[in-house]
Design an enzyme around this catalytic site. Structure first.
Site, PDB file in Angstrom:
ATOM      1  N   ILE A   1      -2.852  10.035   5.286  1.00 14.59           N
ATOM      2  CA  ILE A   1      -1.714  10.878   5.659  1.00 14.59           C
ATOM      3  C   ILE A   1      -1.384  11.905   4.584  1.00 14.59           C
ATOM      4  O   ILE A   1      -0.740  12.917   4.839  1.00 14.59           O
ATOM      5  CB  ILE A   1      -0.472  10.001   5.970  1.00 14.59           C
ATOM      6  CG1 ILE A   1       0.614  10.783   6.725  1.00 14.59           C
ATOM      7  CG2 ILE A   1       0.110   9.419   4.692  1.00 14.59           C
ATOM      8  CD1 ILE A   1       0.257  11.089   8.133  1.00 14.59           C
ATOM      9  N   GLY A   2      -1.831  11.634   3.323  1.00 13.12           N
ATOM     10  CA  GLY A   2      -1.583  12.590   2.232  1.00 13.12           C
ATOM     11  C   GLY A   2      -0.650  12.081   1.152  1.00 13.12           C
ATOM     12  O   GLY A   2      -0.026  12.873   0.443  1.00 13.12           O
ATOM     13  N   LYS A   3      -0.574  10.778   0.984  1.00 10.31           N
ATOM     14  CA  LYS A   3       0.338  10.201  -0.024  1.00 10.31           C
ATOM     15  C   LYS A   3      -0.088  10.591  -1.443  1.00 10.31           C
ATOM     16  O   LYS A   3       0.738  11.024  -2.250  1.00 10.31           O
ATOM     17  CB  LYS A   3       0.374   8.673   0.109  1.00 10.31           C
ATOM     18  CG  LYS A   3       0.873   8.165   1.450  1.00 10.31           C
ATOM     19  CD  LYS A   3       0.988   6.654   1.484  1.00 10.31           C
ATOM     20  CE  LYS A   3      -0.370   5.977   1.368  1.00 10.31           C
ATOM     21  NZ  LYS A   3      -1.240   6.249   2.537  1.00 10.31           N
ATOM     22  N   SER A   4      -1.374  10.432  -1.745  1.00 12.19           N
ATOM     23  CA  SER A   4      -1.853  10.722  -3.099  1.00 12.19           C
ATOM     24  C   SER A   4      -1.779  12.214  -3.400  1.00 12.19           C
ATOM     25  O   SER A   4      -1.445  12.613  -4.526  1.00 12.19           O
ATOM     26  CB  SER A   4      -3.290  10.221  -3.271  1.00 12.19           C
ATOM     27  OG  SER A   4      -3.355   8.814  -3.134  1.00 12.19           O
TER      28      SER A   4
ATOM     29  N   ASP B   1       0.362   5.835   6.794  1.00  9.41           N
ATOM     30  CA  ASP B   1      -1.005   5.456   7.149  1.00  9.41           C
ATOM     31  C   ASP B   1      -2.004   6.033   6.158  1.00  9.41           C
ATOM     32  O   ASP B   1      -1.751   7.061   5.511  1.00  9.41           O
ATOM     33  CB  ASP B   1      -1.342   5.944   8.563  1.00  9.41           C
ATOM     34  CG  ASP B   1      -0.527   5.231   9.632  1.00  9.41           C
ATOM     35  OD1 ASP B   1      -0.052   4.113   9.344  1.00  9.41           O
ATOM     36  OD2 ASP B   1      -0.351   5.803  10.727  1.00  9.41           O
TER      37      ASP B   1
ATOM     38  N   ASP C   1      -1.920   3.952  -4.577  1.00  9.43           N
ATOM     39  CA  ASP C   1      -2.688   3.111  -3.661  1.00  9.43           C
ATOM     40  C   ASP C   1      -2.140   1.690  -3.528  1.00  9.43           C
ATOM     41  O   ASP C   1      -1.915   1.200  -2.432  1.00  9.43           O
ATOM     42  CB  ASP C   1      -4.168   3.068  -4.071  1.00  9.43           C
ATOM     43  CG  ASP C   1      -5.019   2.445  -2.975  1.00  9.43           C
ATOM     44  OD1 ASP C   1      -4.904   2.899  -1.816  1.00  9.43           O
ATOM     45  OD2 ASP C   1      -5.768   1.498  -3.264  1.00  9.43           O
TER      46      ASP C   1
ATOM     47  N   ARG D   1      17.948  14.827  12.498  1.00  8.15           N
ATOM     48  CA  ARG D   1      18.110  16.215  12.051  1.00  8.15           C
ATOM     49  C   ARG D   1      19.413  16.427  11.291  1.00  8.15           C
ATOM     50  O   ARG D   1      19.663  17.515  10.777  1.00  8.15           O
ATOM     51  CB  ARG D   1      18.048  17.158  13.266  1.00  8.15           C
ATOM     52  CG  ARG D   1      16.723  17.056  14.007  1.00  8.15           C
ATOM     53  CD  ARG D   1      16.673  17.989  15.200  1.00  8.15           C
ATOM     54  NE  ARG D   1      16.772  19.393  14.816  1.00  8.15           N
ATOM     55  CZ  ARG D   1      16.728  20.402  15.684  1.00  8.15           C
ATOM     56  NH1 ARG D   1      16.601  20.145  16.977  1.00  8.15           N
ATOM     57  NH2 ARG D   1      16.822  21.639  15.272  1.00  8.15           N
TER      58      ARG D   1
ATOM     59  N   HIS E   1       0.862  -1.181   0.000  1.00  9.54           N
ATOM     60  CA  HIS E   1       0.000   0.000   0.000  1.00  9.54           C
ATOM     61  C   HIS E   1       0.896   1.229   0.000  1.00  9.54           C
ATOM     62  O   HIS E   1       1.685   1.437   0.922  1.00  9.54           O
ATOM     63  CB  HIS E   1      -0.900  -0.002   1.237  1.00  9.54           C
ATOM     64  CG  HIS E   1      -1.730   1.228   1.377  1.00  9.54           C
ATOM     65  ND1 HIS E   1      -2.708   1.580   0.469  1.00  9.54           N
ATOM     66  CD2 HIS E   1      -1.721   2.210   2.314  1.00  9.54           C
ATOM     67  CE1 HIS E   1      -3.271   2.709   0.844  1.00  9.54           C
ATOM     68  NE2 HIS E   1      -2.684   3.119   1.964  1.00  9.54           N
TER      69      HIS E   1
END
Length: 310
Positions: free
Chosen positions: A155-158, A152, A175, A241, A136
């Site tokens: 979360i804003g992948k697409s 998850d 997806d 960081r 996924h």
């Protein structure tokens, strides 16, 4: 399942005889050149492999006594043998054709040189018989680097992939990413046919990236080199960081570089992924900014310690 019939059609080879055996499965990526078998040694005959007969094998075969020729070819044609390929446009021996007709073993002729055809066959078989899995996530080509974006759901992948496409990069899969391990350390991802070129944006629906942005905005498959894992910002977690910590993601038997990017309002994730891809390319070239900074920092600490001692 890969069959001899598909091999013949894909590589544009010519079937001479043995049509009844075209449905035989090909399960082995290895290819055999039966030189010792031509001499009569069948103790370790790899009969489940594709057999290649070139100039060397057939010239030796022609030196055999006539009474031995038929027996050799009959032993060569086994029920589990996917195909016997005669290269360089050579004429298959009559004994081979007879054995093929008796056992229904496909005999294929090719004009290619033996070594050249072996290379083509190996590439094809490794691709077709590679171990597969699906993940996924979203796969995007960013500056020539195959970036697998995970995280998850929601979360804003697409949305990040859409921004990357708008910035000139290319979408491979959204997806669900089908992944093949072609060779050791080589993972290739592609989309399922059902969702090819499609991108799902919550609140907007499904969009066709190729229709909206053109053919230059998509790729059919791409080697996966870098994993960007998106997660919600956790104030209690210590994030890297400097860049000295090396994370990896294991897919099948291959490990790829992994970077965890915390997401919160105000962070331009698409730009961060672009920089991560460029930095990955620099690392491959031997330029590691984090290591260089760490060396400079250590040198500065040493200089300051010497001054304090004076």
């Amino acid at each position: 399942m890969l069959t001899t019939d598909r091999l013949v059609n894909t590589l544009n080879l010519e079937l001479l005889t043995g049509e009844e055996g075209l449905d035989r499965p090909i399960k082995n990526t290895d290819i055999s050149r039966p030189g010792l078998e031509m001499a009569g040694y069948f103790s370790h005959y790899a009969s489940d492999r594709i057999q290649l007969l070139g100039t060397t094998e057939l010239s030796f075969y022609n030196l055999l006594p006539d009474e031995e020729k038929k027996g050799r070819m009959r032993k060569l044609c086994r029920p589990e043998t996917p195909a016997i390929i005669v290269t360089r446009g050579l004429e298959p021996p009559e004994e081979l054709i007879q054995a093929s007709q008796e056992t229904h073993t496909p005999i294929i002729v090719a004009k290619d040189a033996t070594t050249s055809l072996m290379s083509r066959l190996t590439t094809f078989l490794e691709h077709e018989l590679a171990k597969t899995t699906s993940l996924h996530g979203v796969l995007v080509d960013v500056y020539g680097v195959g970036v697998l974006i995970t995280g998850d759901s929601g979360i804003g992948k697409s949305e990040t992939a859409l921004e990357l496409v708008k910035r000139g990069h290319r979408l491979v899969a959204d997806d669900n990413v089908e992944i093949k391990e072609i060779t050791k350390d080589e993972l290739v991802g592609k989309p399922p046919k059902l969702i090819e070129h499609l991108l799902e944006i919550r609140g907007l629906g499904i969009i066709n990236v190729m229709t909206l942005f053109g053919a230059g905005s998509i790729l059919t498959e791409k080697q996966i080199r870098l994993n960007i894992n998106l997660e919600n910002w956790n104030k209690n977690k210590l994030y890297d960081r400097v860049g000295l910590n090396e994370e990896t993601l294991k897919i099948l038997d291959t490990e790829i570089t992994k970077k965890t990017i915390p997401v919160r309002p105000g962070r331009n994730v698409a730009v961060i992924i672009e920089v991560a891809a460029m930095n990955y390319r620099l690392n491959i070239m031997g330029i590691n900014t984090a290591v260089e900074f760490n060396e400079r920092l250590n040198e500065e600490i040493v200089r300051n310690s010497h001054k304090s001692e004076e």
